[in-house]
Design an enzyme around this catalytic site. Structure first.
Site, PDB file in Angstrom:
ATOM      1  CB  CYS A  71      -0.697   0.122   1.049  1.00 62.71           C
ATOM      2  SG  CYS A  71      -2.167  -1.353   0.788  1.00 62.71           S
ATOM      3  CB  CYS A 145      -2.783  -8.419   4.644  1.00 62.21           C
ATOM      4  SG  CYS A 145      -3.080  -7.315   2.864  1.00 62.21           S
ATOM      5  CD  GLN A 249     -10.520  -8.830 -13.073  1.00 67.58           C
ATOM      6  OE1 GLN A 249     -10.162  -7.888 -12.491  1.00 67.58           O
ATOM      7  NE2 GLN A 249     -11.198  -8.705 -14.318  1.00 67.58           N
ATOM      8  CG  PHE A 276      -6.563  -9.441 -24.121  1.00 67.82           C
ATOM      9  CD1 PHE A 276      -5.622 -10.669 -24.526  1.00 67.82           C
ATOM     10  CD2 PHE A 276      -7.068  -9.068 -25.553  1.00 67.82           C
ATOM     11  CE1 PHE A 276      -4.072  -9.757 -25.415  1.00 67.82           C
ATOM     12  CE2 PHE A 276      -6.050  -8.544 -26.485  1.00 67.82           C
ATOM     13  CZ  PHE A 276      -4.838  -9.088 -26.281  1.00 67.82           C
ATOM     14  CD  GLU A 296      -6.573 -15.934 -22.623  1.00 63.59           C
ATOM     15  OE1 GLU A 296      -5.937 -16.031 -22.146  1.00 63.59           O
ATOM     16  OE2 GLU A 296      -7.640 -14.959 -22.208  1.00 63.59           O
ATOM     17  CB  CYS A 372      -5.305  -3.399 -14.474  1.00 67.48           C
ATOM     18  SG  CYS A 372      -3.686  -4.654 -15.208  1.00 67.48           S
TER      19      CYS A 372
END
Length: 414
Positions: A71, A145, A249, A276, A296, A372
């Site tokens: 983080c 975490c 995800q 993809f 894919e 992303c």
């Protein structure tokens, strides 16, 4: 010698930005508006002391913050943090000459990340398992975490025992091994990868640990050592058996937000290409609306997608066909795409430049682009808009909480 710096803005990687002798300085842990004192190593600040804190500074929830590299902005209040993440996307688009409205960030939530890749080292004094300190192989042994699902935190003992069983004692400079752990509906799917040799005693010990810990599956260096039940996930109610190392995800919440945007945009389409496609995150739910052709490069992922479609006979899904194809080497051509009236593409961080050129030359009416990486998304969108597409919406999604990473869904029409 320590220098006094004023933080002018937040950088793209979560460092405060200051100026010193005409040079931009990156100051970790600092926020816009703060005054700090730090030693400088070229453009990087070290030993940062906050002299005048920002009113937007909050106490980090995790005791490892500032040490662990997972983080970078846990010390920032939610409103400016969310605005910064949204702006990362807007700035990336602007650099490509794209001026369009970017929607408000879909917020993330602590303790819901279902997939994490831990770094692991076995040293003479014991096993370290956690996330690497920024810019080093040093592993911060995170005990709790605040980003990952609590199931992953509770599994730490078994994961460390597993590492001790399969890994040799490693030198201080050794590259850490990776351990990807996924929370599935049937249990933990654990995959260990790295440069080491698995001994036969280690193999047997690892199997015993996996069975005792009730892992759904254990894979070490692409060898499935134990599978008591198939790791399974659900894509909008459609069950999918994950192959070893299969991609999903990172959070179910982000996946749901992305799926709603994509399926909403494809309403009315009769045939959709999903490029993809992975294991079917979008292809399978889209089959409720239209015929889908899923492309894919990974054989196992395609097999899982196809098996899920065939098993979902009661879901009233339309036909899903699959094609194994390396889209970086051989993108689907514009002529091939002309037979579809909808298209979805969700490439890795490198984006889909070659494929975007083919889409831009096609007659596909509706496109959903998921990424992303705002920089490569912006590059690919510039190709599409240059080819005659218009951006309808751009929505950033905070799948990777308190980090500089942001997921984005862009919807376009020709």
């Amino acid at each position: 010698m320590a220098e006094k710096l004023t933080i002018m803005a937040m950088g793209a990687q979560g460092d405060g930005l200051a100026s010193h002798d005409g040079q931009t300085v990156y100051v970790p842990g600092a926020l816009p508006g703060e005054t700090v004192r730090a030693t400088l190593d070229d453009a990087r600040a070290h030993d940062v002391e906050i002299v005048t804190p920002s009113a937007e500074r909050v106490s980090p929830s995790c005791p490892h913050f500032g040490d662990c590299g997972g983080c970078s902005v846990q010390h920032w209040a939610d409103p400016p943090y969310r605005a910064w993440k949204r702006q990362l996307v807007a700035d990336a688009l602007s650099r490509q000459g794209i001026e369009t409205k970017v929607a408000s960030l879909v917020p993330g939530t602590p303790r819901i990340r279902r997939r994490a890749t831990f770094s692991v080292l076995r040293r003479p004094e014991g096993v370290r398992l956690g996330f690497q300190r920024e810019g080093s192989h040093m592993i911060v042994d995170t005990t709790d975490c605040h980003v990952v699902d609590p199931v992953l935190n509770r599994a730490r003992g078994a994961l460390k025992a597993l590492a001790k069983a399969v890994l040799p004692v490693m030198k201080a400079a050794a590259k850490p091994v990776s351990m990807t752990v996924t929370v599935t509906q049937t249990g933990l799917d654990v995959a260990v990868a790295g440069d080491f040799t698995l001994s036969e005693p280690g193999r047997q010990a690892a199997i015993g640990i996996a069975l005792k810990a009730n892992f759904a599956r254990l894979t070490v260096r692409d060898e499935a050592l134990a599978e008591t039940r198939k790791p399974a996930v659900s894509f909008d109610g459609i069950a999918v058996g994950l192959p070893p190392g299969g991609f999903i995800q990172a959070t179910a919440r982000a996946e749901s937000a992305m799926r709603d945007l994509v399926t909403g945009h494809m309403q009315g389409a009769r045939s959709v290409a999903d490029l993809f496609a992975g294991c079917g995150t979008f292809a399978l739910p889209l089959a409720r609306l239209a015929r889908v052709h899923a492309v894919e490069g990974d054989r196992a992922s395609l097999a899982a997608l196809d098996a899920a479609w065939r098993a979902a006979s009661g879901q009233k899904l339309r036909r899903v066909t699959t094609e194994r194809r390396d889209l970086f080497v051989r993108p689907v051509t514009a002529k091939e795409l002309d037979s579809f009236d909808g298209l979805v593409f969700d490439p890795p961080r490198a984006g889909a430049e070659a494929q975007a050129h083919q889409i831009a030359g096609s007659g596909v009416k509706r496109v959903a682009a998921i990424s992303c990486n705002p920089a490569t998304l912006a590059r690919d969108l510039a190709i599409l808009t240059g080819g005659g597409y218009r951006i309808v919406t751009v929505t950033p999604i905070d799948q990777f909480l308190w980090s500089p990473h942001v997921e984005t869904v862009a919807l376009l029409v020709r």
